[in-house]
Scaffold this motif. Structure first.
Motif, PDB file in Angstrom:
ATOM      1  N   GLY A 194      -0.095  -0.789  11.380  1.00 11.19           N
ATOM      2  CA  GLY A 194      -0.152   0.653  11.628  1.00 11.19           C
ATOM      3  C   GLY A 194      -0.142   1.442  10.327  1.00 11.19           C
ATOM      4  N   TYR A 195       0.726   1.010   9.395  1.00 12.11           N
ATOM      5  CA  TYR A 195       0.767   1.682   8.086  1.00 12.11           C
ATOM      6  C   TYR A 195      -0.558   1.476   7.343  1.00 12.11           C
ATOM      7  N   VAL A 196      -1.098   0.242   7.449  1.00 16.55           N
ATOM      8  CA  VAL A 196      -2.366  -0.056   6.764  1.00 16.55           C
ATOM      9  C   VAL A 196      -3.490   0.830   7.309  1.00 16.55           C
ATOM     10  N   LYS A 243      -7.180   5.541   6.454  1.00 17.66           N
ATOM     11  CA  LYS A 243      -7.710   6.864   6.823  1.00 17.66           C
ATOM     12  C   LYS A 243      -7.226   7.960   5.879  1.00 17.66           C
ATOM     13  N   LYS A 244      -6.553   7.541   4.811  1.00 15.21           N
ATOM     14  CA  LYS A 244      -6.004   8.491   3.839  1.00 15.21           C
ATOM     15  C   LYS A 244      -5.003   9.458   4.469  1.00 15.21           C
ATOM     16  N   ARG A 245      -4.357   8.986   5.533  1.00 15.37           N
ATOM     17  CA  ARG A 245      -3.306   9.808   6.155  1.00 15.37           C
ATOM     18  C   ARG A 245      -1.923   9.343   5.704  1.00 15.37           C
ATOM     19  N   ASN A 289       5.785  10.236   6.523  1.00 16.22           N
ATOM     20  CA  ASN A 289       5.250   9.431   7.614  1.00 16.22           C
ATOM     21  C   ASN A 289       6.401   8.612   8.212  1.00 16.22           C
ATOM     22  N   HIS A 290       6.108   7.836   9.223  1.00 11.46           N
ATOM     23  CA  HIS A 290       7.123   7.035   9.915  1.00 11.46           C
ATOM     24  C   HIS A 290       8.027   6.287   8.926  1.00 11.46           C
ATOM     25  N   ALA A 341      -3.565   5.368  14.068  1.00 12.59           N
ATOM     26  CA  ALA A 341      -4.664   5.936  13.287  1.00 12.59           C
ATOM     27  C   ALA A 341      -5.858   6.311  14.156  1.00 12.59           C
ATOM     28  N   PHE A 342      -5.957   5.709  15.363  1.00 11.22           N
ATOM     29  CA  PHE A 342      -7.117   6.019  16.208  1.00 11.22           C
ATOM     30  C   PHE A 342      -6.986   7.363  16.909  1.00 11.22           C
TER      31      PHE A 342
END
Lengths: 367, 367
Positions: B52-54, B59-61, B116-117, B263-264
């Motif tokens: 999930g982190y990857v 996505k550069k988020r 982030n998380h 990310a989706f």
């Protein structure tokens, strides 16, 4: 059930505290806290409890004219000795200290020992609002609640209150026992002779119980979450956190050593601290972010939640503090309803202390 | 299900973060937080979440080599901009600041935005323990929970962690979602094809649901307390408090604007802040009372609660943190069990980033 104006009940309460030796300022504060509970619908913590304070005072277990003292401090913390005072008077003093510390250090945190029942937690937290601060208030209380998996009563209903200012919207005011309901709700159903829902209490062996009188029979209240599968261990965690912050940190009694509010029960022997404990905090908004900017976002937060889609179109989504605020508006206008036993109780302590309680509705005369 | 040694999984995780550009120290920290979740049995927040982190990084988020900065401060407070970093790295930085502030001011409180998380909340709170401080840690999260009376998803499972040191006893470690269970528990039952108990979730119309997949069908998780009569408004209050302290106070996104971890799904348009928010606190024990004295009383508190009379003689009363500690001991010895889909997932991201994941049990080689 008769209706009384809040101003009349407040004046009566103030005079009772004056008779017990409180200064006018102390009596005013104590009366404000108690009447605030009646106005906000927390009837179990209002004038119905006044005689409880009187009985503790008679037994010299409560000081009605305390001189709370700061016994230790750092830039953002203090420990206060409540001088065995009524928490109704001690907690607002502690909040004054917390606010003062927050003004210079950004936040202020006061742990209080050697105190007594402080009324509704929300009152004290809300004192921070007019300073553009977030107010926090907790207290421990005599043990009625069992930890998950246990039949022992080791925790009070240990409430947590948090008051957060907004701009055009009213503040968010959280004021919650760490149990499914406050003990007062059981007492209401007792008086009506009704059962309680499953999930509020257990019997002395730890079985689920719907008997509203089960606490008198050795039963216990359950932590928020009710049972393990619905997260009662989380309610137990929250109650534990309150017990530790209010009492282990301050030097008050904790767990089974918390002295009972009722004067006919003696405090436990071999106390581990002094009196009961509170924990009071104030966080200056602009120690984080400009107050105006924060409060605009709070308005947006509140409006967003209020506009959440309701399940039942007739039951709007509420913001923490809404129900109490609505009741306060109603009761300021229409008066505070008192049950007959409460009226008799007030009349009795009035007679004993030489303050006449006018045992008829004064709502129209005194508003 | 295969068993992997924690040291092997940690090394693999560290290498993945290095490939994403983290410094060795950042990669070490991020891996420690994730593996700590696996060791403590919070499997949903461990290596199962690494991909999930990857995906967010792709996505550069998510910034895997952030430079978190203090953007405002007072003696006891700070606001940190997390530089869009993995919360796994940002939150420990924030705790360093909180601890430093507590050393001089007595307490330290850091509100973090643009993060982030952050993995398991308990990890960050526990960082304060070795400094004889009480550690506090909260985060908001993407909205899955409906307020009482609502069908809208407006709050995350918004956890609260509090770590409190003791002397001879292990620390009290509270680490709890403000819902009956964490979302991970629903996912476990989904994978098993089983139903969830009533009181955890509701369908899209707000009716009680026992469907473990109900969140995918527009349903929502319920706040701690489950329903109004059992105090769900209190869980809603707690989740709201976390949302406000972590995000409205810091300048992060709150309520329905919190960006999703997956990310989706795209982040909501018109954000009200930056990234997600955390709130981290440290309270120096001896800013209240000598640390040794406090910790002796904590031992007494813990021993008293441990000795509480159990309902079932085979189920002892537990102290907050006991279950996770027992599991950690067991898993340090016997290894961490990973489900096949998790192994496949790790193998896949390993291939993509050029780090081989050894898809067999390495527990015996690497302990």
């Amino acid at each position: 059930m008769k209706l009384y104006s809040s101003s009349y009940l407040k004046q009566f309460t103030k005079e009772i505290f004056l008779k017990m030796g409180a200064t006018p300022a102390q009596a005013e504060t104590a009366a404000s806290v108690l009447i605030s509970a009646d106005l906000r619908g927390v009837d179990s913590h209002g004038v119905a409890r006044l005689s409880g304070y009187v009985r503790l005072w008679e037994k010299k277990r409560l000081n009605a004219s305390p001189s709370p003292k700061i016994v230790y401090e750092t830039p953002s913390t203090a420990v206060m000795d409540g001088d065995l005072g009524a928490g109704l008077m001690v907690a607002p003093e502690a909040m004054k200290t917390a606010i003062k510390k927050a003004e210079t250090a950004g936040t202020g945190w006061v742990a209080i020992r050697n105190s007594n029942h402080f009324g509704i937690a929300g009152y004290h937290a809300m004192l921070a609002l007019e300073h553009d601060m977030i107010g926090i208030s907790m207290t421990n209380a005599s043990p009625l609640v069992s930890p998950t998996f246990s039949k022992s009563r080791l925790l009070g209903t240990n409430p947590i209150a948090v008051a957060i200012p907004a701009l055009k919207q009213p503040p968010v005011v959280i004021d919650m026992a760490t149990t499914p309901v406050a003990n007062g709700k059981l007492e209401v159903l007792q008086r009506k002779g009704e059962n309680i829902p499953e999930g509020w209490a257990q019997d002395k062996d730890g079985n689920a119980s719907i008997d509203a009188e089960i606490l008198k029979k050795g039963g216990a209240m359950l932590p928020l979450g009710s049972d393990r599968i619905h997260g009662s261990h989380k309610g137990y965690c929250l109650g534990s956190m309150v017990d530790i912050l209010t009492a282990v940190l301050s030097g008050a009694n904790y767990g089974p050593w918390v002295p009972p509010f009722v004067a006919f029960l003696d405090p436990p022997e071999n106390p581990v601290g002094e009196g009961i404990g509170h924990f009071i905090g104030a966080m200056r908004i602009d120690a984080f972010r400009p107050a105006e900017e924060f409060k605009k976002h709070m308005d947006n937060w509140i409006e967003t939640f209020r506009q959440a889609e309701p399940i039942d179109p007739n039951q709007k989504v509420l913001i923490p503090g809404d129900p109490e605020r609505m009741l306060e508006q109603e009761r300021r206008t229409n008066g505070i309803p008192l049950l007959d036993p409460v009226v008799e109780d007030l009349t009795k302590i009035g007679k004993e202390l030489g303050v006449e309680f006018e045992a008829y509705s004064t709502v129209n005369q005194n508003l």
